[in-house]
Design a protein around this motif. Structure first.
Motif, PDB file in Angstrom:
ATOM      1  N   PHE A 101      46.280  27.318 110.756  1.00 55.21           N
ATOM      2  CA  PHE A 101      45.251  27.421 109.712  1.00 55.21           C
ATOM      3  C   PHE A 101      43.881  27.160 110.335  1.00 55.21           C
ATOM      4  CE2 PHE A 101      42.997  25.408 106.020  1.00 55.21           C
ATOM      5  CZ  PHE A 101      43.083  26.476 105.135  1.00 55.21           C
ATOM      6  N   VAL A 102      43.010  28.157 110.313  1.00 55.11           N
ATOM      7  CA  VAL A 102      41.672  28.011 110.902  1.00 55.11           C
ATOM      8  C   VAL A 102      40.635  28.265 109.803  1.00 55.11           C
ATOM      9  CG1 VAL A 102      40.071  28.795 112.683  1.00 55.11           C
ATOM     10  CG2 VAL A 102      42.518  28.727 113.186  1.00 55.11           C
ATOM     11  N   PRO A 103      40.131  27.186 109.180  1.00 52.52           N
ATOM     12  CA  PRO A 103      39.306  27.336 107.981  1.00 52.52           C
ATOM     13  C   PRO A 103      37.813  27.505 108.247  1.00 52.52           C
ATOM     14  CG  PRO A 103      39.761  25.029 108.341  1.00 52.52           C
ATOM     15  CD  PRO A 103      40.412  25.775 109.480  1.00 52.52           C
ATOM     16  N   TRP A 104      37.480  28.069 109.381  1.00 49.96           N
ATOM     17  CA  TRP A 104      36.068  28.248 109.731  1.00 49.96           C
ATOM     18  C   TRP A 104      35.960  29.384 110.738  1.00 49.96           C
ATOM     19  CZ3 TRP A 104      33.731  28.319 114.524  1.00 49.96           C
ATOM     20  CH2 TRP A 104      32.325  28.387 114.507  1.00 49.96           C
ATOM     21  N   ASP A 105      34.807  30.052 110.723  1.00 52.27           N
ATOM     22  CA  ASP A 105      34.478  30.950 111.835  1.00 52.27           C
ATOM     23  C   ASP A 105      32.979  31.184 111.868  1.00 52.27           C
ATOM     24  OD1 ASP A 105      34.814  32.831 114.040  1.00 52.27           O
ATOM     25  OD2 ASP A 105      36.897  32.945 113.378  1.00 52.27           O
ATOM     26  N   ASP A 106      32.577  32.036 112.768  1.00 43.78           N
ATOM     27  CA  ASP A 106      31.171  32.317 113.021  1.00 43.78           C
ATOM     28  C   ASP A 106      31.003  33.816 112.788  1.00 43.78           C
ATOM     29  OD1 ASP A 106      28.594  32.324 114.035  1.00 43.78           O
ATOM     30  OD2 ASP A 106      29.215  32.100 116.131  1.00 43.78           O
ATOM     31  N   SER A 107      30.408  34.175 111.660  1.00 43.90           N
ATOM     32  CA  SER A 107      30.392  35.590 111.252  1.00 43.90           C
ATOM     33  C   SER A 107      29.007  36.189 111.488  1.00 43.90           C
ATOM     34  CB  SER A 107      30.803  35.708 109.788  1.00 43.90           C
ATOM     35  OG  SER A 107      29.931  34.981 108.963  1.00 43.90           O
ATOM     36  N   HIS A 108      28.972  37.335 112.189  1.00 39.61           N
ATOM     37  CA  HIS A 108      27.663  37.881 112.597  1.00 39.61           C
ATOM     38  C   HIS A 108      27.257  39.206 111.982  1.00 39.61           C
ATOM     39  CE1 HIS A 108      26.660  35.370 116.409  1.00 39.61           C
ATOM     40  NE2 HIS A 108      27.368  34.665 115.552  1.00 39.61           N
ATOM     41  N   HIS A 109      28.175  40.193 111.973  1.00 39.22           N
ATOM     42  CA  HIS A 109      27.705  41.560 111.713  1.00 39.22           C
ATOM     43  C   HIS A 109      28.439  42.234 110.564  1.00 39.22           C
ATOM     44  CE1 HIS A 109      27.056  40.997 116.206  1.00 39.22           C
ATOM     45  NE2 HIS A 109      25.853  40.969 115.674  1.00 39.22           N
ATOM     46  N   PRO A 110      27.854  42.203 109.364  1.00 42.92           N
ATOM     47  CA  PRO A 110      28.461  42.942 108.262  1.00 42.92           C
ATOM     48  C   PRO A 110      28.126  44.437 108.370  1.00 42.92           C
ATOM     49  CG  PRO A 110      26.519  41.745 107.481  1.00 42.92           C
ATOM     50  CD  PRO A 110      26.639  41.477 108.954  1.00 42.92           C
ATOM     51  N   ASP A 111      29.031  45.271 107.927  1.00 44.50           N
ATOM     52  CA  ASP A 111      28.769  46.714 107.900  1.00 44.50           C
ATOM     53  C   ASP A 111      29.506  47.314 106.698  1.00 44.50           C
ATOM     54  OD1 ASP A 111      27.499  48.978 108.804  1.00 44.50           O
ATOM     55  OD2 ASP A 111      28.820  49.326 110.519  1.00 44.50           O
ATOM     56  N   ILE A 112      28.803  48.172 105.968  1.00 44.12           N
ATOM     57  CA  ILE A 112      29.335  48.753 104.725  1.00 44.12           C
ATOM     58  C   ILE A 112      30.048  50.065 105.041  1.00 44.12           C
ATOM     59  CG2 ILE A 112      28.640  49.764 102.492  1.00 44.12           C
ATOM     60  CD1 ILE A 112      26.331  47.689 102.467  1.00 44.12           C
ATOM     61  N   SER A 113      31.134  50.321 104.338  1.00 44.14           N
ATOM     62  CA  SER A 113      31.918  51.543 104.583  1.00 44.14           C
ATOM     63  C   SER A 113      31.067  52.786 104.325  1.00 44.14           C
ATOM     64  CB  SER A 113      33.170  51.550 103.713  1.00 44.14           C
ATOM     65  OG  SER A 113      32.825  51.439 102.340  1.00 44.14           O
ATOM     66  N   GLN A 114      31.436  53.876 105.021  1.00 44.28           N
ATOM     67  CA  GLN A 114      30.663  55.121 104.937  1.00 44.28           C
ATOM     68  C   GLN A 114      31.585  56.311 104.721  1.00 44.28           C
ATOM     69  OE1 GLN A 114      28.101  55.727 108.352  1.00 44.28           O
ATOM     70  NE2 GLN A 114      27.434  53.592 108.394  1.00 44.28           N
ATOM     71  N   THR A 115      31.023  57.323 104.094  1.00 41.83           N
ATOM     72  CA  THR A 115      31.657  58.639 104.016  1.00 41.83           C
ATOM     73  C   THR A 115      30.614  59.658 104.458  1.00 41.83           C
ATOM     74  OG1 THR A 115      33.007  57.898 102.160  1.00 41.83           O
ATOM     75  CG2 THR A 115      32.848  60.271 102.495  1.00 41.83           C
ATOM     76  N   ASN A 116      30.971  60.525 105.391  1.00 42.07           N
ATOM     77  CA  ASN A 116      30.022  61.492 105.961  1.00 42.07           C
ATOM     78  C   ASN A 116      28.740  60.827 106.454  1.00 42.07           C
ATOM     79  OD1 ASN A 116      31.726  63.679 105.424  1.00 42.07           O
ATOM     80  ND2 ASN A 116      30.968  63.807 103.328  1.00 42.07           N
ATOM     81  N   GLY A 117      28.881  59.645 106.992  1.00 42.23           N
ATOM     82  CA  GLY A 117      27.721  58.977 107.573  1.00 42.23           C
ATOM     83  C   GLY A 117      26.790  58.338 106.557  1.00 42.23           C
ATOM     84  N   GLU A 118      27.180  58.334 105.269  1.00 45.59           N
ATOM     85  CA  GLU A 118      26.342  57.680 104.256  1.00 45.59           C
ATOM     86  C   GLU A 118      27.109  56.527 103.624  1.00 45.59           C
ATOM     87  OE1 GLU A 118      24.630  60.453 101.486  1.00 45.59           O
ATOM     88  OE2 GLU A 118      24.108  61.862 103.096  1.00 45.59           O
ATOM     89  N   LEU A 119      26.378  55.521 103.217  1.00 44.90           N
ATOM     90  CA  LEU A 119      27.025  54.360 102.605  1.00 44.90           C
ATOM     91  C   LEU A 119      27.806  54.796 101.369  1.00 44.90           C
ATOM     92  CD1 LEU A 119      24.120  51.729 102.659  1.00 44.90           C
ATOM     93  CD2 LEU A 119      25.852  52.198 104.402  1.00 44.90           C
ATOM     94  N   ASP A 120      29.081  54.375 101.285  1.00 46.55           N
ATOM     95  CA  ASP A 120      29.843  54.705 100.074  1.00 46.55           C
ATOM     96  C   ASP A 120      30.115  53.465  99.208  1.00 46.55           C
ATOM     97  OD1 ASP A 120      32.033  53.406 101.200  1.00 46.55           O
ATOM     98  OD2 ASP A 120      32.969  55.250 101.902  1.00 46.55           O
ATOM     99  N   GLY A 121      29.763  52.289  99.733  1.00 48.07           N
ATOM    100  CA  GLY A 121      29.802  51.095  98.892  1.00 48.07           C
ATOM    101  C   GLY A 121      31.188  50.667  98.441  1.00 48.07           C
ATOM    102  N   ARG A 122      32.216  51.011  99.222  1.00 51.25           N
ATOM    103  CA  ARG A 122      33.557  50.570  98.818  1.00 51.25           C
ATOM    104  C   ARG A 122      33.884  49.188  99.351  1.00 51.25           C
ATOM    105  NH1 ARG A 122      38.048  54.899  99.395  1.00 51.25           N
ATOM    106  NH2 ARG A 122      37.312  55.215 101.504  1.00 51.25           N
ATOM    107  N   TRP A 123      33.624  49.000 100.634  1.00 51.67           N
ATOM    108  CA  TRP A 123      33.953  47.729 101.265  1.00 51.67           C
ATOM    109  C   TRP A 123      32.826  47.318 102.195  1.00 51.67           C
ATOM    110  CZ3 TRP A 123      37.649  51.839 102.421  1.00 51.67           C
ATOM    111  CH2 TRP A 123      38.672  51.922 101.459  1.00 51.67           C
ATOM    112  N   ILE A 124      32.825  46.026 102.485  1.00 52.81           N
ATOM    113  CA  ILE A 124      31.967  45.553 103.569  1.00 52.81           C
ATOM    114  C   ILE A 124      32.870  44.786 104.529  1.00 52.81           C
ATOM    115  CG2 ILE A 124      31.219  43.490 102.277  1.00 52.81           C
ATOM    116  CD1 ILE A 124      28.455  43.894 103.644  1.00 52.81           C
ATOM    117  N   PHE A 125      32.652  45.003 105.813  1.00 49.70           N
ATOM    118  CA  PHE A 125      33.454  44.374 106.868  1.00 49.70           C
ATOM    119  C   PHE A 125      32.584  43.344 107.576  1.00 49.70           C
ATOM    120  CE2 PHE A 125      35.153  48.503 106.004  1.00 49.70           C
ATOM    121  CZ  PHE A 125      36.524  48.394 106.147  1.00 49.70           C
ATOM    122  N   ILE A 126      33.213  42.305 108.091  1.00 49.43           N
ATOM    123  CA  ILE A 126      32.452  41.337 108.885  1.00 49.43           C
ATOM    124  C   ILE A 126      33.370  40.703 109.929  1.00 49.43           C
ATOM    125  CG2 ILE A 126      32.780  39.382 107.286  1.00 49.43           C
ATOM    126  CD1 ILE A 126      29.783  38.681 107.924  1.00 49.43           C
TER     127      ILE A 126
END
Ligand code: K7E
Ligand code: CUA
Length: 648
Positions: A101-126
């Protein structure tokens, strides 16, 4: 060489210390028309969502632009008592890893999902840096839905960036390590350690992640990355430093080479190779955690295998582009032709041309190789150099109108310049020592170039002092005109590195309001209050409880004994937007739970003392919120009190 690095470090100190003077004067940054630009009147809403990584908070914060108001903190890699994330039985599995169980991390770079190179607003990854993980967050529920651990990686920093149809979320290792991990002398790093670049496929329907393959690269540090787009879709670019492969005193020893590399990875070619059976499966151990918003529960599965690829076995898979001065940010413009290397020990920016890169590959014009990977000639791939006049470039974003904006950490400024002519158009100071910057959609084919947010490392005197520890500062610039205009300052939470922004109209209409009770598939849900009960199973007691304004069913429980392990499974029966209830009980060794309408959550309580112990709702839910309470009677371990429960 060593001398020049040291003098640059000296400059860092001069710049960061002298920046701290002379901004007391009200310098017109809040001239009345600028105040209007950021003023979102009561009852009105912001134009953009901005998702700022939390850095060492492990979380993601949600702001409105232009107001700079913070709407929410989304827990991702860290336990979060505000909602009970990582404390409830349902969400604990999200933080499981091969290290436990690792209840911490260091999160740097969020990025939003895309369709055809444009933001589609479904998910964000980090990304989680420290114990390498990638998280996927739903932009409908704003909940973390999935966390996948990345094996063979260490310091998961050149992550988590999305290809233009969200085919992959990419995770590169900052630290090279022995692969597989083993006991060996650190001094034997050179030539023996490897850097894994992981391509994690994303299911187009439900977003589920799966590590498709890992490219095992030479033992450099893979610092940042960005996908190709448009014409360069199918490629991925990674900055490297420490191509010297030093294992000690990197501040000197990793700054010896005048040029490190940008690695250009043809992932389509590698994908084809693995689809045809290429690559080697190796034994690993990593956690894959998935949360379901139907069962309101996460499961954690340990995976045992990963497919690795030796890039030298695939002709044309990877090339190195020499890039000066230990580049940090690796940014690709909206057309996909320009790849910007932000050489952090330099004043200049190096811009490579994708077209020229292809021509040089075609002409086989190589300048040697590194561990079997061809090195292209610097002059052959260079599109241009931005003579910025700044110091310490870190990151670049784009406005979609042919302009680029680069942060300079040492000289504390954002410099605006023109793609193609490389001329500097404008520059504005930041307060102070800016890291990343963000333009909504700035990592896509279609940026929304109205604002740029600068995320600064140093705050000093921008806000009222709060003791030695200050929240970091962000600055908002209006870039709708020819020049940048600083219009607002706002504090942030944790340490935002990168951020991702998106027009509110793409997210707000589909934001989820409640969970339907009739669709609740939690195995311990109680759908009607008639189903509430308390069940003993040896020393385990399960309380199946419901909650609605403004009572718990049941609210009196007897027959619990010292030494029992009591599970409260609580279902919120509300079906109105914005009526969560909370649950807390005295002496619980965790946090409260915050339970959304239609949702079930479980809390474990191990009563240690005889007595009658209250529980209550933690969220002010109605005028009778203070009445929303109950009691548990705890008897001695050998007591004969029967299990019973009631409401009135
Ligand atoms: Cu420059 Cu982690 Cu993207 Cu911080 S990194 S600034
Ligand atoms: Cu329910 Cu307060």
């Amino acid at each position: 060489m060593k001398y020049s690095i040291l003098s640059l470090l000296g400059l860092v100190m001069v710049f960061t210390s002298c920046n701290d003077s002379g901004k007391k004067s009200s310098n017109g940054a809040l001239a009345s028309n600028n105040a209007e630009k950021v003023y979102v009147a009561p009852g009105e809403q912001d134009e953009f969502y901005a998702f700022l990584s939390g850095g060492y908070s492990g979380n993601l914060t949600v702001y409105g632009l232009p107001s700079g108001r913070m709407f929410k903190e989304i827990p991702v890699f860290s336990q979060f008592p505000t909602s009970g994330y990582g404390y409830s039985e349902e969400t604990k599995p999200m933080l499981n890893t091969s290290f436990g169980f690792v209840p911490w991390d260091d999160s740097h770079h969020p990025d939003i999902s895309q369709t055809n190179g444009e933001l589609d607003g479904r998910w964000i990854f980090i990304n989680g840096n420290n114990t390498p993980r990638i998280a996927r967050i739903s932009l409908k529920t704003f909940e973390t839905e999935e966390i996948i651990e990345v094996p063979n990686s260490a310091g998961n920093h050149s992550s988590s960036f999305i290809t233009e149809n969200t085919e992959y979320v990419v995770a590169g290792t900052r630290f090279s390590v022995p692969i597989p991990q083993r006991d060996m002398p650190i001094s034997e790093y050179k030539g023996n350690f490897k850097g894994a670049l992981s391509f994690i496929s994303v299911d187009p329907e439900d977003g589920r992640m799966d590590i498709k393959f890992q490219v095992l690269m030479p033992g450099f540090n893979y610092d940042l990355s960005h996908p190709g787009r448009g014409k360069s879709h199918g490629w991925f670019f990674f900055t490297t430093y420490n191509t010297e492969e030093a294992n000690s005193l990197l501040e000197v020893n990793a700054s010896q080479n005048d040029k490190d590399f940008i690695a250009a990875v043809n992932w389509k070619k590698i994908e084809e190779y693995v689809n045809n059976g290429g690559g080697t499966k190796v034994p690993v151990n990593y956690a894959h955690n998935v949360y379901s918003d139907e069962s309101h529960t996460a499961t954690s599965t340990m995976e045992k295998e990963v497919l690795t690829v030796d890039p030298t076995k695939i002709p044309g898979a990877v090339y190195f582009l020499p890039t000066p001065k230990s580049p940090h940010g690796c940014d690709v413009d909206p057309t996909g032709n320009y790849i910007i290397g932000n050489g952090k020990l330099s004043a200049d920016l190096t811009v490579h041309s994708f077209d020229k890169m292809l021509a040089a590959i075609e002409g086989k014009k190589f300048d040697g190789e590194a561990y079997g990977i061809p090195i292209l000639k610097f002059e052959d791939v260079l599109a241009g150099t931005v003579k910025s006049g700044g110091l310490g470039p870190l990151h670049t974003e784009f406005d979609g109108d042919g302009n680029a904006y680069t942060t300079f950490f040492i000289s504390s400024e954002v410099v605006m310049w023109k793609l193609g002519t490389w001329e500097v158009v404008d520059r504005k100071p930041t307060y102070y020592s800016v890291g990343h910057l963000m333009i909504p959609g700035g990592n896509s084919r279609k940026p929304f170039g109205k604002y740029v947010v600068a995320m600064n490392k140093i705050t000093k005197d921008r806000y009222l002092p709060t003791g030695p520890e200050l929240e970091h500062s962000a600055q908002l610039y209006d870039i709708s005109g020819d020049k940048m205009e600083l219009i607002y300052d706002f504090p942030t939470h944790g340490e935002p590195h990168y951020a991702a922004g998106i027009p509110a109209e793409l997210l707000a209409p589909k934001s989820q309001k409640i969970y339907k009770l009739t669709e609740n598939k939690h195995p311990d849900a109680v759908i009607t209050s008639d189903d509430t009960k308390v069940v003993r199973n040896g020393k385990e007691v399960h309380v199946y409880m419901s909650m609605i304004r403004s009572h718990f069913t049941p609210d009196n429980i007897e027959g619990i004994k010292v030494g029992d392990k009591v599970y409260f499974h609580i279902t919120n029966h509300e079906q109105d937007f914005d009526v969560p209830h909370g649950f807390a009980i005295i002496g619980a060794n965790n946090s409260e739970l915050l339970i959304m309408p239609g949702q079930t959550k479980s809390l474990v309580w191990e009563p240690k003392r005889v007595g009658v112990w209250p529980f209550y709702c933690t969220d002010f839910c109605s005028a009778l919120h203070q009445e929303m309470q109950g009691y548990v009677r705890v008897s001695p371990a050998n007591s004969k009190v029967d299990l019973s429960w009631s409401l009135d």
